[in-house]
Design an enzyme around this catalytic site. Structure first.
Site, PDB file in Angstrom:
ATOM      1  N   GLU A  21      63.398  28.905  81.891  1.00  0.00           N
ATOM      2  CA  GLU A  21      63.495  27.449  82.047  1.00  0.00           C
ATOM      3  C   GLU A  21      64.966  27.103  82.194  1.00  0.00           C
ATOM      4  O   GLU A  21      65.765  27.442  81.334  1.00  0.00           O
ATOM      5  CB  GLU A  21      62.858  26.740  80.842  1.00  0.00           C
ATOM      6  CG  GLU A  21      63.078  25.238  80.787  1.00  0.00           C
ATOM      7  CD  GLU A  21      62.690  24.488  82.062  1.00  0.00           C
ATOM      8  OE1 GLU A  21      61.563  24.645  82.563  1.00  0.00           O
ATOM      9  OE2 GLU A  21      63.547  23.728  82.578  1.00  0.00           O
ATOM     10  N   HIS A  33      59.192  29.187  85.979  1.00  0.00           N
ATOM     11  CA  HIS A  33      59.515  27.770  85.784  1.00  0.00           C
ATOM     12  C   HIS A  33      58.615  27.272  84.653  1.00  0.00           C
ATOM     13  O   HIS A  33      57.554  26.697  84.888  1.00  0.00           O
ATOM     14  CB  HIS A  33      59.248  26.969  87.053  1.00  0.00           C
ATOM     15  CG  HIS A  33      60.140  27.330  88.209  1.00  0.00           C
ATOM     16  ND1 HIS A  33      60.036  28.525  88.883  1.00  0.00           N
ATOM     17  CD2 HIS A  33      61.163  26.650  88.799  1.00  0.00           C
ATOM     18  CE1 HIS A  33      60.947  28.555  89.854  1.00  0.00           C
ATOM     19  NE2 HIS A  33      61.645  27.420  89.820  1.00  0.00           N
ATOM     20  N   GLY A  36      64.769  30.990  87.337  1.00  0.00           N
ATOM     21  CA  GLY A  36      63.554  31.796  87.471  1.00  0.00           C
ATOM     22  C   GLY A  36      63.550  32.669  88.713  1.00  0.00           C
ATOM     23  O   GLY A  36      63.005  33.783  88.700  1.00  0.00           O
ATOM     24  N   HIS A  50      46.291  25.343  85.644  1.00  0.00           N
ATOM     25  CA  HIS A  50      46.037  26.018  84.370  1.00  0.00           C
ATOM     26  C   HIS A  50      44.637  26.628  84.321  1.00  0.00           C
ATOM     27  O   HIS A  50      44.436  27.662  83.684  1.00  0.00           O
ATOM     28  CB  HIS A  50      46.280  25.050  83.206  1.00  0.00           C
ATOM     29  CG  HIS A  50      47.733  24.656  83.087  1.00  0.00           C
ATOM     30  ND1 HIS A  50      48.161  23.466  82.559  1.00  0.00           N
ATOM     31  CD2 HIS A  50      48.870  25.330  83.465  1.00  0.00           C
ATOM     32  CE1 HIS A  50      49.495  23.422  82.600  1.00  0.00           C
ATOM     33  NE2 HIS A  50      49.933  24.531  83.152  1.00  0.00           N
ATOM     34  N   SER A  60      51.980  25.975  80.732  1.00  0.00           N
ATOM     35  CA  SER A  60      51.654  27.349  81.142  1.00  0.00           C
ATOM     36  C   SER A  60      52.108  28.402  80.114  1.00  0.00           C
ATOM     37  O   SER A  60      51.385  29.375  79.879  1.00  0.00           O
ATOM     38  CB  SER A  60      52.247  27.651  82.527  1.00  0.00           C
ATOM     39  OG  SER A  60      53.631  27.361  82.576  1.00  0.00           O
ATOM     40  N   ASP A 103      56.190  28.054  89.540  1.00  0.00           N
ATOM     41  CA  ASP A 103      55.712  26.658  89.489  1.00  0.00           C
ATOM     42  C   ASP A 103      56.911  25.704  89.515  1.00  0.00           C
ATOM     43  O   ASP A 103      57.224  25.059  88.518  1.00  0.00           O
ATOM     44  CB  ASP A 103      54.896  26.491  88.188  1.00  0.00           C
ATOM     45  CG  ASP A 103      54.357  25.080  88.023  1.00  0.00           C
ATOM     46  OD1 ASP A 103      54.227  24.365  89.034  1.00  0.00           O
ATOM     47  OD2 ASP A 103      54.072  24.698  86.867  1.00  0.00           O
TER      48      ASP A 103
HETATM   49  C1  LIG Z   1      56.495  21.962  87.197  1.00  0.00           C
HETATM   50  S1  LIG Z   1      57.529  22.251  85.817  1.00  0.00           S
HETATM   51  C2  LIG Z   1      56.819  23.623  85.019  1.00  0.00           C
HETATM   52  C3  LIG Z   1      55.525  23.373  84.318  1.00  0.00           C
HETATM   53  C4  LIG Z   1      54.955  24.581  83.634  1.00  0.00           C
HETATM   54  N1  LIG Z   1      54.924  25.740  84.521  1.00  0.00           N
HETATM   55  C5  LIG Z   1      53.549  24.312  83.142  1.00  0.00           C
HETATM   56  O1  LIG Z   1      52.601  24.538  83.916  1.00  0.00           O
HETATM   57  O2  LIG Z   1      53.387  23.912  82.003  1.00  0.00           O
HETATM   58  C6  LIG Z   1      58.939  22.969  86.539  1.00  0.00           C
HETATM   59  C7  LIG Z   1      60.021  23.357  85.528  1.00  0.00           C
HETATM   60  O3  LIG Z   1      60.981  24.205  86.170  1.00  0.00           O
HETATM   61  C8  LIG Z   1      62.285  23.917  85.673  1.00  0.00           C
HETATM   62  N2  LIG Z   1      63.208  24.447  86.700  1.00  0.00           N
HETATM   63  C9  LIG Z   1      63.675  23.864  87.822  1.00  0.00           C
HETATM   64  N3  LIG Z   1      64.354  24.746  88.587  1.00  0.00           N
HETATM   65  C10 LIG Z   1      64.314  25.931  87.922  1.00  0.00           C
HETATM   66  C11 LIG Z   1      64.797  27.241  88.207  1.00  0.00           C
HETATM   67  N4  LIG Z   1      65.455  27.509  89.355  1.00  0.00           N
HETATM   68  N5  LIG Z   1      64.549  28.220  87.303  1.00  0.00           N
HETATM   69  C12 LIG Z   1      63.877  27.976  86.155  1.00  0.00           C
HETATM   70  N6  LIG Z   1      63.380  26.751  85.839  1.00  0.00           N
HETATM   71  C13 LIG Z   1      63.590  25.748  86.711  1.00  0.00           C
HETATM   72  C14 LIG Z   1      62.262  22.432  85.473  1.00  0.00           C
HETATM   73  O4  LIG Z   1      63.257  22.034  84.538  1.00  0.00           O
HETATM   74  C15 LIG Z   1      60.832  22.185  84.978  1.00  0.00           C
HETATM   75  O5  LIG Z   1      60.775  22.204  83.580  1.00  0.00           O
END
Ligand SMILES: C[S@@+](CC[C@H](N)C(=O)[O-])C[C@H]1O[C@@H](n2cnc3c(N)ncnc32)[C@H](O)[C@@H]1O
Length: 285
Positions: free
Chosen positions: A117, A41, A148, A18, A99, A168
């Site tokens: 998401e 993500h 994503g 971040h 994020s 991410d």
């Molecule tokens: C590491 S977390 C994201 C944290 C966020 N970027 C932050 O910094 O606040 C990863 C997220 O991606 C989601 N996720 C997993 N596979 C995904 C995909 N193929 N496309 C979109 N989201 C996905 C998960 O449910 C999870 O909430």
């Protein structure tokens, strides 16, 4: 899909990610021209550090809590730190922004943010949080339950030509690094001038070396740069010993700020004496 970011919110990895995300968007704000950010993500956008899930791990205590307690953070970190402080009255730390929330704070009237998401419950929470915290902001679009990686391919090249893709993933699937490389290949083929920022965990350093090489070898990648943080010596390659961020077309001003940011946060986030950070150009035009 088992991963829930609420167990890890505000940990050392979020702090690095971040802080550098904030620096990237601050740099994009320097020109009046609009920018677009795709957060592939997104997570849920806002985390309760005193909630059941975050309390189970307490990871934020060796992350954002240490940073907020440190005196004299450099100017380069002030925007990010102020955003966290604004959410928490009286110096009691409870709320941590994800994020999407941090990105939405940095939007100007002309900018656009798209959030993906996949997890159904987290997607609903994200949509609720966005409409509560950023009401009537049509410029923040939540793609409920959208993959994503697929969105990256479908939404590029964007109508707004300047911008960034933040990738991410949770890295709970064995082939996540390959999925990232594939998505980057597709994205850069369609939108070669965009900036792409990928967060990754560091367990076995050899896997990271391979990943860096595969990105550098992509035909439409002309500039790639990576910053790695180890919070402990990597003796046990089954543990997450650190994390890194790979930048394709890194915003120029961000590379200049990396040393100041990493020199400040690395000793604060250290879990043993093996903590260190390094930066590397993987490809430069
Ligand atoms: C590491 S977390 C994201 C944290 C966020 N970027 C932050 O910094 O606040 C990863 C997220 O991606 C989601 N996720 C997993 N596979 C995904 C995909 N193929 N496309 C979109 N989201 C996905 C998960 O449910 C999870 O909430």
């Amino acid at each position: 899909m088992n991963y829930r970011h609420s167990y890890h919110a505000g940990n050392f990895a979020d702090v690095m990610k971040h802080a550098l995300q904030w620096a990237c968007l601050a740099y994009l704000q320097e020109k009046d021209k609009p920018f677009w950010l795709l957060d592939t993500h997104a997570g849920i956008g806002m985390y309760d550090l005193l909630g059941e899930q975050a309390s189970k791990t307490g990871e934020w205590q060796s992350g954002i809590a240490r940073l907020l307690a440190a005196p004299e953070a450099p100017q380069e970190l002030q925007g990010y730190l102020q955003a966290v402080r604004h959410l928490n009255a009286d110096d009691a730390l409870r709320w941590y922004p994800g994020s999407p929330y941090l990105a939405a704070l940095q939007l100007r009237a002309q900018d656009q943010l798209t959030l993906c998401e996949l997890h159904p419950e987290d997607a609903r929470a994200l949509a609720q949080n966005v409409s509560r915290d950023f009401p009537s902001r049509g410029q923040v679009k939540v793609e409920l339950g959208r993959n994503g990686y697929a969105a990256l391919k479908a939404l590029t090249p964007p109508p707004i030509k300047r911008g960034m893709v933040l990738i991410d993933p949770p890295f709970e699937q064995r082939d996540e690094f390959s999925q990232v490389v594939q998505a980057l290949g597709a994205g850069t083929k369609r939108w070669a001038t965009g900036s792409y920022v990928i967060w990754y965990p560091i367990k076995d350093p050899l896997i990271i070396g391979d990943f860096h090489q595969q990105v550098a070898d992509l035909p439409h990648v002309s500039k790639a740069y990576a910053v790695d943080l180890l919070v402990r010596g990597p003796q046990d390659a089954t543990r997450m010993n650190g994390c890194g961020m790979l930048f394709v077309n890194p915003p120029y001003g961000v590379v200049q700020q990396v040393a100041t940011i990493m020199n400040f946060i690395t000793p604060l986030l250290a879990q043993d004496r093996g903590a260190e950070w390094q930066e590397r150009w993987l490809k430069s035009a």
